[in-house]
Design an enzyme around this catalytic site. Structure first.
Site, PDB file in Angstrom:
ATOM      1  N   CYS A   4       0.755  -1.329   0.100  1.00  0.00           N
ATOM      2  CA  CYS A   4      -0.161  -0.119   0.016  1.00  0.00           C
ATOM      3  C   CYS A   4       0.939   1.336  -0.249  1.00  0.00           C
ATOM      4  O   CYS A   4       0.342   2.501  -0.083  1.00  0.00           O
ATOM      5  CB  CYS A   4      -0.728   0.010   1.193  1.00  0.00           C
ATOM      6  SG  CYS A   4      -2.183  -1.067   0.858  1.00  0.00           S
ATOM      7  N   ASN A  19      -9.972   0.929   0.520  1.00  0.00           N
ATOM      8  CA  ASN A  19      -8.623   0.504   0.266  1.00  0.00           C
ATOM      9  C   ASN A  19      -8.191   0.149  -0.884  1.00  0.00           C
ATOM     10  O   ASN A  19      -8.346  -1.029  -1.380  1.00  0.00           O
ATOM     11  CB  ASN A  19      -8.072  -0.393   1.492  1.00  0.00           C
ATOM     12  CG  ASN A  19      -6.773  -0.428   1.569  1.00  0.00           C
ATOM     13  OD1 ASN A  19      -6.055   0.319   0.178  1.00  0.00           O
ATOM     14  ND2 ASN A  19      -5.873  -0.875   2.261  1.00  0.00           N
ATOM     15  N   HIS A  68      -2.841   7.404   3.369  1.00  0.00           N
ATOM     16  CA  HIS A  68      -3.283   6.017   2.838  1.00  0.00           C
ATOM     17  C   HIS A  68      -4.678   5.659   3.575  1.00  0.00           C
ATOM     18  O   HIS A  68      -5.035   6.102   4.746  1.00  0.00           O
ATOM     19  CB  HIS A  68      -2.254   4.900   3.012  1.00  0.00           C
ATOM     20  CG  HIS A  68      -2.893   3.623   2.517  1.00  0.00           C
ATOM     21  ND1 HIS A  68      -3.339   3.368   1.427  1.00  0.00           N
ATOM     22  CD2 HIS A  68      -2.983   2.512   3.332  1.00  0.00           C
ATOM     23  CE1 HIS A  68      -3.793   2.165   1.299  1.00  0.00           C
ATOM     24  NE2 HIS A  68      -3.389   1.541   2.477  1.00  0.00           N
TER      25      HIS A  68
HETATM   26  O1  UT7 Z   1      -3.508  -1.340   3.685  1.00  0.00           O
HETATM   27  C1  UT7 Z   1      -2.837  -2.227   4.190  1.00  0.00           C
HETATM   28  C2  UT7 Z   1      -2.768  -2.229   5.474  1.00  0.00           C
HETATM   29  N1  UT7 Z   1      -3.968  -2.813   5.994  1.00  0.00           N
HETATM   30  C3  UT7 Z   1      -4.344  -2.240   7.318  1.00  0.00           C
HETATM   31  O2  UT7 Z   1      -3.885  -1.065   7.712  1.00  0.00           O
HETATM   32  C4  UT7 Z   1      -5.391  -2.854   7.646  1.00  0.00           C
HETATM   33  C5  UT7 Z   1      -5.465  -2.898   9.353  1.00  0.00           C
HETATM   34  N2  UT7 Z   1      -6.120  -3.756  10.237  1.00  0.00           N
HETATM   35  C6  UT7 Z   1      -7.354  -3.296  10.390  1.00  0.00           C
HETATM   36  O3  UT7 Z   1      -7.902  -2.238   9.719  1.00  0.00           O
HETATM   37  C7  UT7 Z   1      -8.464  -3.989  11.184  1.00  0.00           C
HETATM   38  O4  UT7 Z   1      -7.641  -4.955  12.002  1.00  0.00           O
HETATM   39  C8  UT7 Z   1      -9.443  -4.893  10.497  1.00  0.00           C
HETATM   40  C9  UT7 Z   1     -10.710  -3.807   9.956  1.00  0.00           C
HETATM   41  C10 UT7 Z   1      -8.997  -5.760   9.348  1.00  0.00           C
HETATM   42  C11 UT7 Z   1     -10.097  -5.576  11.652  1.00  0.00           C
HETATM   43  O5  UT7 Z   1     -10.650  -4.923  12.622  1.00  0.00           O
HETATM   44  P1  UT7 Z   1     -10.291  -5.048  14.084  1.00  0.00           P
HETATM   45  O6  UT7 Z   1     -11.157  -4.021  14.926  1.00  0.00           O
HETATM   46  O7  UT7 Z   1      -9.038  -5.668  14.247  1.00  0.00           O
HETATM   47  O8  UT7 Z   1     -11.182  -6.639  14.209  1.00  0.00           O
HETATM   48  P2  UT7 Z   1     -10.602  -7.997  14.836  1.00  0.00           P
HETATM   49  O9  UT7 Z   1      -9.931  -8.430  13.720  1.00  0.00           O
HETATM   50  O10 UT7 Z   1     -10.144  -7.835  16.015  1.00  0.00           O
HETATM   51  O11 UT7 Z   1     -12.173  -8.666  15.051  1.00  0.00           O
HETATM   52  C12 UT7 Z   1     -12.949  -8.420  16.030  1.00  0.00           C
HETATM   53  C13 UT7 Z   1     -14.231  -9.274  16.032  1.00  0.00           C
HETATM   54  C14 UT7 Z   1     -13.825 -10.759  15.838  1.00  0.00           C
HETATM   55  O12 UT7 Z   1     -15.068 -11.571  16.272  1.00  0.00           O
HETATM   56  P3  UT7 Z   1     -14.724 -11.940  17.999  1.00  0.00           P
HETATM   57  O13 UT7 Z   1     -13.590 -13.166  17.591  1.00  0.00           O
HETATM   58  O14 UT7 Z   1     -14.362 -10.844  18.778  1.00  0.00           O
HETATM   59  O15 UT7 Z   1     -15.877 -12.821  18.026  1.00  0.00           O
HETATM   60  C15 UT7 Z   1     -14.123 -10.816  14.113  1.00  0.00           C
HETATM   61  O16 UT7 Z   1     -14.528 -12.114  14.024  1.00  0.00           O
HETATM   62  O17 UT7 Z   1     -14.915  -8.823  14.760  1.00  0.00           O
HETATM   63  C16 UT7 Z   1     -15.300 -10.004  13.992  1.00  0.00           C
HETATM   64  N3  UT7 Z   1     -15.213  -9.676  12.496  1.00  0.00           N
HETATM   65  C17 UT7 Z   1     -16.318  -9.162  12.062  1.00  0.00           C
HETATM   66  N4  UT7 Z   1     -17.558  -8.929  12.498  1.00  0.00           N
HETATM   67  C18 UT7 Z   1     -18.529  -8.482  11.641  1.00  0.00           C
HETATM   68  C19 UT7 Z   1     -14.221  -9.357  11.734  1.00  0.00           C
HETATM   69  N5  UT7 Z   1     -14.545  -8.996  10.533  1.00  0.00           N
HETATM   70  C20 UT7 Z   1     -15.974  -8.718  10.639  1.00  0.00           C
HETATM   71  C21 UT7 Z   1     -16.919  -8.224   9.897  1.00  0.00           C
HETATM   72  N6  UT7 Z   1     -18.302  -8.183  10.382  1.00  0.00           N
HETATM   73  N7  UT7 Z   1     -16.548  -8.069   8.509  1.00  0.00           N
END
Ligand code: UT7
Length: 333
Positions: free
Chosen positions: A118, A288, A258
């Site tokens: 990115c 993104n 970004h």
């Molecule tokens: O551009 C390249 C660089 N990339 C980035 O900068 C991305 C960086 N990371 C992020 O933006 C975030 O980590 C994400 C958006 C990918 C994920 O958000 P998060 O707040 O870190 O969520 P998480 O992965 O910790 O998941 C929290 C919960 C999980 O459920 P449990 O285990 O707590 O029950 C996930 O299964 O949210 C759940 N979850 C969702 N729920 C509803 C994950 N994706 C979704 C979804 N809808 N789409």
């Protein structure tokens, strides 16, 4: 006598996003998610998707470059170099830059692809500016283009809301004034690759029945690890650039970050003490788009940009790669 350095300046911006809009509500029919979760955790409402058999990243890039040439009254013959930053090339080889050049009718240039996740557009801007400043290449095009939908697993709710397709291009030329690219701070940490990569399709693991069954041709991301690194590194490098040049929040007209996650953008702006009005944000509408996020911002805000405006560009991406560029805008629209 005051010596004014010749600098590479951006002299035009073109961009293209495909028509098809994939909304959060439509996504919620494909995976177990909701508009509310996506808006709260990421800040994306919709993203554009390139539909159509046989269309790839070069088709997005070609449209952006064609618009750029029209807007800057440049002919394809005048272009000396075209760099395409992408993580979703049309094919493994040849370079998508060559395909775009061919489709646009650029015949007197050389061209190549650049992959910095990115941060591709930022690293590309650094690279392109040095070719211009060498004096050997007068008109250089940098295009950031990605058809992210080609590597997104639409059965994975952790990945599918994040990415969209798009392209943006800038023309770089030499000018003898104070404007243009002032400075760059660029970083990589290859150890970060374990958190964000595509497992198969490269030389380590060529495509096989097994790799397809295991869904290894899609983006693999450990979101939280990437998030933590993105927040600290993008903010740190932006603040470092401000301190290096004695810039306060009042001196800066725009942060061009970004567009990966609204929370990462907000954290960076907060560390820089910048109010929301000074931050280019279009993540709600495009998601993104990887290599296209920065030029899509410049394209949408072009009319508001004034000659001499001080901009900080900042990125974080797969690699890990991150960095910031400080530039002074070179023209009034
Ligand atoms: O551009 C390249 C660089 N990339 C980035 O900068 C991305 C960086 N990371 C992020 O933006 C975030 O980590 C994400 C958006 C990918 C994920 O958000 P998060 O707040 O870190 O969520 P998480 O992965 O910790 O998941 C929290 C919960 C999980 O459920 P449990 O285990 O707590 O029950 C996930 O299964 O949210 C759940 N979850 C969702 N729920 C509803 C994950 N994706 C979704 C979804 N809808 N789409």
């Amino acid at each position: 006598m005051i010596m004014i350095k010749k600098r590479a300046v951006i002299t035009g911006v073109g961009a293209y996003v495909p028509d098809y809009i994939l909304t959060n509500d439509e996504l919620a029919k494909m995976v177990d998610t909701s508009d509310e979760w996506i808006m709260t955790r990421i800040g994306i409402k919709e993203r554009r998707i390139l539909k159509g058999e046989g269309l790839g990243t070069s088709d997005l890039g070609t449209k952006a470059v064609q618009q750029l040439l029209e807007k800057t009254n440049s002919s394809p013959d005048e272009i000396d170099l075209l760099i395409c930053s992408t993580v979703t090339p049309d094919m493994q080889f040849p370079a998508t830059a060559n395909i775009i050049s061919d489709k646009v009718g650029i015949k007197n240039a050389f061209s190549f692809d650049l992959n910095a996740g990115c941060s591709g557009f930022l690293f590309g801007l650094a690279t392109a500016s040095k070719y211009v400043e060498s004096g050997q290449y007068k008109k250089v095009i940098l295009v950031g283009a990605d058809k992210m939908s080609s590597i997104v697993d639409y059965t994975d709710r952790g990945i599918s809301p994040i990415f969209g397709d798009g392209a943006g291009a800038v023309l770089l030329e030499l000018q003898e004034n104070e404007n243009g690219i002032q400075d760059m701070i660029l970083h990589v940490d290859g150890a970060g690759r374990k958190h964000l990569h595509q497992k198969a399709g490269g030389s380590v693991k060529p495509a096989s029945h097994e790799s397809i069954t295991a869904r290894e041709h899609f983006i693999f991301q450990e979101g939280q690890a990437v998030f933590k690194s993105a927040v600290s590194n993008m903010a740190d490098v932006s603040v470092e650039m401000m301190e290096k040049h004695g810039l306060t929040a009042d001196d800066i007209q725009w942060l061009v970050p970004h567009q990966a996650n609204m929370r990462i953008i907000n954290a960076t702006a907060r560390r820089m003490n910048l109010p929301r009005e000074k931050v280019m944000i279009n993540i709600q509408r495009y998601g993104n788009t990887t290599d296209a996020t920065l030029p899509l911002c410049l394209w949408e805000w072009e009319k508001q940009l004034k000659k001499g405006d001080k901009l900080i560009l900042a990125t974080f991406g797969a690699g890990f790669t991150w960095g910031s560029i400080y530039l002074k805008w070179a023209y009034d629209s």
